[in-house]
Design an enzyme around this catalytic site. Structure first.
Site: not given
Length: 535
Positions: A193, A266
């Site tokens: 992230h 993702d």
């Protein structure tokens, strides 16, 4: 229910099918409605920001599907990260299924299957037809900041056995299972992230460890595989994360593992992609590499940019339209399997719970069997005649894997239900000097202290507090990890009683309280190594 074939779709509509987007609010936003109406958007991802309780979710799903069917005739894939335990986007009106590492501590594949089947059935009732679960990452690195208890354990056998059971449970319930994060995010020290992690191991090691569970589910026929924004130099010598690597997706996953289902990225807004490649180029590179479904979870301008970039890539000849067609055929085939039941789902009464007595008991039984004692068997139970100071860390700042939830049913709450005299002090997961001082002052005269930790491995303040409490001469100190069991590695040797609970959910804390009171034995077995393993 999929009324249109690929031959009836324009190029822009086909590319719209390859995009999955999120939005803000508990009702469809203007932006998401426009993407569905004008761009033939193929998928929606829900987050906690979209969800309140089960009836609201069912209503939201129905309205989105009606819009999609009215403007193009192809239903949506509606997805969620409902992993269980610490990653549950909705927890109202559903069964609070324990997370993967709690299940790993029980070692019970049948429980993993039943838990996934419960979750899948509840998702389908809310109109959600795709779950981004289970994680097949092998967490053999205690310092992994993003996977941790989202993994079933630290070895290929445990992860493969429980992961395949979960896939069967979801898919038998009529919901697409999505295993993640291929080829494996378990042995990283960074979070994709916020960074671009690397798994530097040899191909032999990857075959033996990281890839083994994915090979099992590929053979089983899992509906979807999510890629990791992680570098694997043994497979891809260029500095390309798996999501953007044709050697990983087309070569390793498609050709070597023989997988022909849907590959979803993702989220491209994660820093590993957005800051290194950009959303537009990342979307094009992901499709070039072999991805079928591109995930852009948050911002409308980035979502539109990804769609426009893909259209331009085909119109310019960079991507052949036949390549787009292969992905859309896979997506339409998946929708034929999972979309009709979700579209036809019945409306739920406001406030109604999908949880049943049987599903609640299943969740509680898993929690009871998961609590793991790593130090101090002879020192329990706590003395019911003496007061107990409970120190409870509360998540006050959310991340992609930490929900900001004020827990009412804490460890202190459940000990009080068992007739202990309890004082509970709440602190942040990064406790300030003032918070630490307040707790230590309260603890000076305490004879029994329960310090609940939450990722103390990443919290200097929690470690300092544990050291201060362990140095007090009068008290019996019990430390219970309510997320990361590896907290034990940063605690002082003076901590003589240490339990791992894997999550701070109500059933986990109830089970902890019963173990502390001597009503239950600590039956769990730690499924992951306490020190980094080379596999």
């Amino acid at each position: 229910m999929v009324s249109k074939g690929i031959g009836e779709l324009t190029l822009r509509q086909k590319i719209g099918q390859m995009l999955m987007c999120g939005f803000h609010g508990t009702e469809p936003s203007e932006d998401i409605e426009r993407l569905i109406r004008e761009e033939h958007l193929g998928g929606i991802i829900y987050f906690r920001r979209n969800l309140t309780e089960s009836a609201q979710v069912a209503k939201l799903s129905a309205s989105l599907q009606r819009l999609a069917l009215a403007h193009g005739g192809v239903p949506l894939l509606i997805a969620i990260d409902q992993e269980g335990g610490m990653v549950m986007r909705i927890d109202q009106g559903v069964t609070p299924i324990p997370g993967s590492m709690a299940l790993g501590a029980t070692g019970d594949a049948e429980a993993a299957y039943e838990a996934a089947k419960v979750t899948g059935s509840e998702l389908k009732a809310m109109g959600i037809n795709m779950n981004f679960a289970p994680c097949l990452d092998i967490n053999n690195n205690p310092l992994n900041p993003v996977i941790g208890v989202r993994s079933y354990g630290g070895d290929a056998e445990t992860v493969g056995r429980l992961g395949t059971a979960a896939v069967r449970g979801y898919q038998e319930a009529g919901v697409a299972a999505t295993v993640k994060h291929f080829p494996g995010h378990g042995d990283t020290g960074e979070d994709s992230h916020t960074a671009l992690p690397v798994v530097p191991h040899s191909r032999e090691r990857l075959d033996r460890l990281e890839l083994a569970p994915f090979r099992q589910v590929a053979e089983l026929g899992v509906d979807a595989v999510m890629t990791a924004h992680v570098l694997f130099p043994a497979v891809e010598p260029e500095r390309l994360p798996a999501t953007l690597s044709s050697r990983v997706i087309d070569g390793l996953l498609r050709q070597e593992l023989g997988y022909d289902g849907v590959v979803v990225t993702d989220c491209l807004e994660m820093s590993a992609i957005a800051e290194h490649y950009g959303i537009a180029e990342g979307a094009v590179m992901a499709v070039e590499a072999g991805a079928d479904l591109v995930l852009v979870s948050h911002r409308i301008e980035r979502q539109q940019t990804a769609l426009d970039a893909l259209v331009q890539a085909v119109e310019s000849g960079r991507i052949r339209e036949e390549r787009i067609d292969r992905s859309v055929e896979r997506l339409l085939a998946l929708k034929r399997r999972v979309a009709p039941a979700a579209v036809a789902g019945a409306a739920l009464a406001p406030g109604a719970s999908l949880a049943t007595e049987a599903s609640q008991r299943l969740a509680e039984r898993i929690a009871e069997r998961s609590v793991t004692l790593l130090r101090g068997e002879a020192a329990l139970p706590l003395d019911p005649a003496k007061p107990v100071l409970v120190v409870w860390p509360e998540v006050q700042v959310g991340t992609e894997v930490d929900e900001v939830l004020a827990r009412r049913e804490t460890a202190g709450y459940w000990l009080a239900q068992l007739n202990y005299q309890v004082r509970e002090e709440r602190i942040g997961v990064q406790p300030t000097v003032e918070e630490q001082a307040r707790v230590v002052e309260l603890a000076r005269d305490a004879e029994q202290i329960v310090l609940v930790t939450y990722n103390a491995s990443f919290s200097r303040g929690q470690v300092e507090l544990a050291n201060a409490l362990a140095a007090l001469p009068k008290a019996k100190l019990v430390v219970a990890a309510a997320r990361n069991p590896f907290d034990i590695s940063v605690l002082p040797d003076e901590v003589k009683i240490y339990l791992a609970c894997y999550e701070n959910t109500p059933f986990a804390m109830k089970a902890l309280a019963r173990v502390l009171a001597g009503e239950l034995p600590a039956q769990g077995k730690l499924p992951a190594p306490l020190v980094a393993s080379e596999g």
